[in-house]
Design a protein around this motif. Structure first.
Motif, PDB file in Angstrom:
ATOM      1  N   GLN A 219       0.656  -1.197  -0.117  1.00 51.54           N
ATOM      2  CA  GLN A 219      -0.142   0.081   0.113  1.00 51.54           C
ATOM      3  C   GLN A 219       0.891   1.243  -0.052  1.00 51.54           C
ATOM      4  O   GLN A 219       0.568   2.152  -0.646  1.00 51.54           O
TER       5      GLN A 219
ATOM      6  N   GLU B 113       1.798   2.055  -3.666  1.00 51.29           N
ATOM      7  CA  GLU B 113       0.827   2.387  -4.079  1.00 51.29           C
ATOM      8  C   GLU B 113       0.423   3.842  -3.861  1.00 51.29           C
ATOM      9  O   GLU B 113       0.381   4.687  -4.842  1.00 51.29           O
TER      10      GLU B 113
ATOM     11  N   ARG C  20      -1.631   6.079  -6.275  1.00 50.96           N
ATOM     12  CA  ARG C  20      -3.006   4.917  -6.777  1.00 50.96           C
ATOM     13  C   ARG C  20      -3.529   4.992  -5.092  1.00 50.96           C
ATOM     14  O   ARG C  20      -2.687   4.567  -4.092  1.00 50.96           O
TER      15      ARG C  20
ATOM     16  N   THR D   5      -5.284   2.321  -3.368  1.00 55.29           N
ATOM     17  CA  THR D   5      -5.388   0.743  -3.337  1.00 55.29           C
ATOM     18  C   THR D   5      -5.550   0.365  -1.958  1.00 55.29           C
ATOM     19  O   THR D   5      -4.928   0.735  -0.954  1.00 55.29           O
TER      20      THR D   5
END
Length: 173
Positions: A150, A153, A158, A160
């Motif tokens: 994470q 990300e 992003r 996520t």
């Protein structure tokens, strides 16, 4: 849990700190882990993460060094991990607690940003995917791999979620 981010230096790329747990620990000895532990009475997740960074690595940070908090990750063993991302500066002096940590490693951010850094496998015991982070010739598994995934990300911009990512059976205890 804490993800301590280190600034790029003339000789070291941007990175974060990852530990190998001490051999004498009752649970998960010698496994790869982010610094962390339980909240003490009256302590929140940020306070616990900062305290654990100091207890395990001798890294003295405060609330002003906290960059943010990632999603909670529920473990199979009944814990709820709140990952705290903190800025550790350029080249902090570390003093490892040998009762908790056998070694500490700087993991380059580029290593987790690589397309093949993480993989996802299935196990017969669960319908959820198990996430793994490849580190040299080894694998780091969830929950640690889920938190780092994470973090990767977020670095990439992003959104996520990782609570649905599974841990391998050996981590269910």
């Amino acid at each position: 849990m804490a993800i301590a981010v280190l600034e790029r230096t003339a000789t070291e790329p941007s990175s974060f700190l990852l530990t190998r747990r001490a051999a004498g620990l009752r649970a998960h000895s010698l496994q790869w882990a982010l610094p962390g532990g339980r909240c003490d009475p009256g302590e929140d997740a940020i306070g616990a993460a900062l305290r654990e960074l100091h207890e395990e690595l001798g890294l003295a940070l405060d609330a002003a060094d906290v960059l943010g908090v990632l999603d909670d990750y529920p473990t199979r063993s009944g814990y709820l991990i709140t990952p705290v991302v903190a800025w550790a500066g350029r080249d902090p002096a570390l003093a490892l607690n040998p009762h908790e940590v056998s070694s500490v490693h700087r993991i380059e951010l580029a290593a987790i940003e690589a397309e093949d850094a993480f993989d996802f496998v299935r196990i017969p015991e669960s319908e959820r995917r198990v996430v793994r982070l490849r580190l040299d010739d080894d694998f780091i598994h969830a929950p640690t791999a889920a938190l780092i995934y994470q973090f990767r990300e977020v670095l990439a911009g992003r959104a996520t979620r990782v609570a649905d990512l599974e841990q391998p059976v050996f981590a269910w205890k």
